[in-house]
Write a protein that holds these residues in place. Structure first.
Motif, mmCIF file in Angstrom:
data_model
loop_
_atom_site.group_PDB
_atom_site.id
_atom_site.type_symbol
_atom_site.label_atom_id
_atom_site.label_comp_id
_atom_site.label_asym_id
_atom_site.label_seq_id
_atom_site.Cartn_x
_atom_site.Cartn_y
_atom_site.Cartn_z
ATOM 1 N N PRO A 293 -15.589 16.319 63.593
ATOM 2 C CA PRO A 293 -14.662 16.280 62.453
ATOM 3 C C PRO A 293 -13.845 17.568 62.382
ATOM 4 C CG PRO A 293 -16.911 16.651 61.709
ATOM 5 C CD PRO A 293 -16.978 16.374 63.180
ATOM 6 N N ALA A 294 -12.569 17.438 62.104
ATOM 7 C CA ALA A 294 -11.673 18.595 62.079
ATOM 8 C C ALA A 294 -11.938 19.485 60.866
ATOM 9 C CB ALA A 294 -10.219 18.116 62.068
ATOM 10 N N GLN A 295 -11.694 20.789 61.038
ATOM 11 C CA GLN A 295 -11.742 21.743 59.934
ATOM 12 C C GLN A 295 -10.818 22.901 60.265
ATOM 13 O OE1 GLN A 295 -15.459 24.005 59.517
ATOM 14 N NE2 GLN A 295 -16.241 22.859 61.254
ATOM 15 N N HIS A 296 -10.393 23.613 59.222
ATOM 16 C CA HIS A 296 -9.500 24.759 59.421
ATOM 17 C C HIS A 296 -10.344 26.007 59.603
ATOM 18 C CE1 HIS A 296 -6.027 27.311 59.188
ATOM 19 N NE2 HIS A 296 -6.676 28.064 58.317
ATOM 20 N N LEU A 297 -10.050 26.772 60.643
ATOM 21 C CA LEU A 297 -10.790 28.001 60.916
ATOM 22 C C LEU A 297 -9.887 29.211 60.748
ATOM 23 C CD1 LEU A 297 -12.789 27.139 64.170
ATOM 24 C CD2 LEU A 297 -13.527 26.958 61.799
ATOM 25 N N ASP A 298 -10.462 30.291 60.299
ATOM 26 C CA ASP A 298 -9.794 31.576 60.276
ATOM 27 C C ASP A 298 -9.611 32.035 61.712
ATOM 28 O OD1 ASP A 298 -10.504 34.772 60.343
ATOM 29 O OD2 ASP A 298 -9.244 34.232 58.622
ATOM 30 N N ARG A 299 -8.548 32.768 61.988
ATOM 31 C CA ARG A 299 -8.264 33.192 63.364
ATOM 32 C C ARG A 299 -9.355 34.071 63.960
ATOM 33 N NH1 ARG A 299 -3.025 36.294 63.843
ATOM 34 N NH2 ARG A 299 -3.902 37.099 65.755
ATOM 35 N N HIS A 300 -10.267 34.560 63.142
ATOM 36 C CA HIS A 300 -11.341 35.423 63.620
ATOM 37 C C HIS A 300 -12.680 34.700 63.701
ATOM 38 C CE1 HIS A 300 -8.338 38.431 63.178
ATOM 39 N NE2 HIS A 300 -8.243 38.201 61.892
ATOM 40 N N ALA A 301 -12.658 33.377 63.558
ATOM 41 C CA ALA A 301 -13.882 32.594 63.641
ATOM 42 C C ALA A 301 -14.220 32.390 65.110
ATOM 43 C CB ALA A 301 -13.710 31.251 62.921
ATOM 44 N N MET A 302 -14.820 33.418 65.694
ATOM 45 C CA MET A 302 -15.102 33.399 67.127
ATOM 46 C C MET A 302 -16.577 33.636 67.383
ATOM 47 S SD MET A 302 -11.894 35.517 68.573
ATOM 48 C CE MET A 302 -10.234 35.013 68.199
#
Length: 138
Positions: free
Chosen positions: A74-83
């Protein structure tokens, strides 16, 4: 603290424009697949989708394809630093590789080399399972 963290989270400092775009695309792909963090598997998929430079040509030459590395959820929005830790480690190794090569910015091929040299990262394990030797240079 990693080298990448020391450089700051304001952007992907130390990486070329192409490498920055791959890293951002990896985060976006992770979110679209429902993952909480981007890992090197997402970075590998981003390379397969967009990179036409040495890293992309290397992967194409090894018959590494996008469908072989694709994951869904399922899709979700991630912060650019979610690594994930393996992606941060790959970024560190890529920066070190660029410094050792005496270039000012890490390129996509530095990211790929870092994955090929790390037998503990998602992409490295995936590439090894597909017959790519992990210490092979691009």
């Amino acid at each position: 603290m990693s080298i990448w963290e020391k450089l700051g989270f304001g952007g992907y400092r130390g990486f070329s424009r192409e490498a920055e775009q791959l890293l951002q695309q990896a985060v976006e792909l992770a979110g679209s697949f429902g993952c909480s963090q981007a890992d090197t598997g997402h970075l590998l998929l981003a390379m397969l989708q967009t990179d036409r430079g040495p890293a992309g040509r290397f992967l194409a030459g090894k018959n590494i394809t996008e469908p072989a590395v694709r994951r869904r959820g399922p899709a979700q929005h991630l912060d650019r630093h979610a690594m994930a830790p393996d992606l941060r480690r790959t970024m560190d190794y890529a920066l070190i590789g660029a410094q050792n090569a005496h270039v000012s910015r890490a390129e996509p091929e530095h990211l790929l080399c870092a994955m090929l040299e790390d037998d503990g990262c998602t992409a490295g394990l995936l590439l090894a399972s597909m017959g790519v030797p992990l210490t092979e240079a691009v």
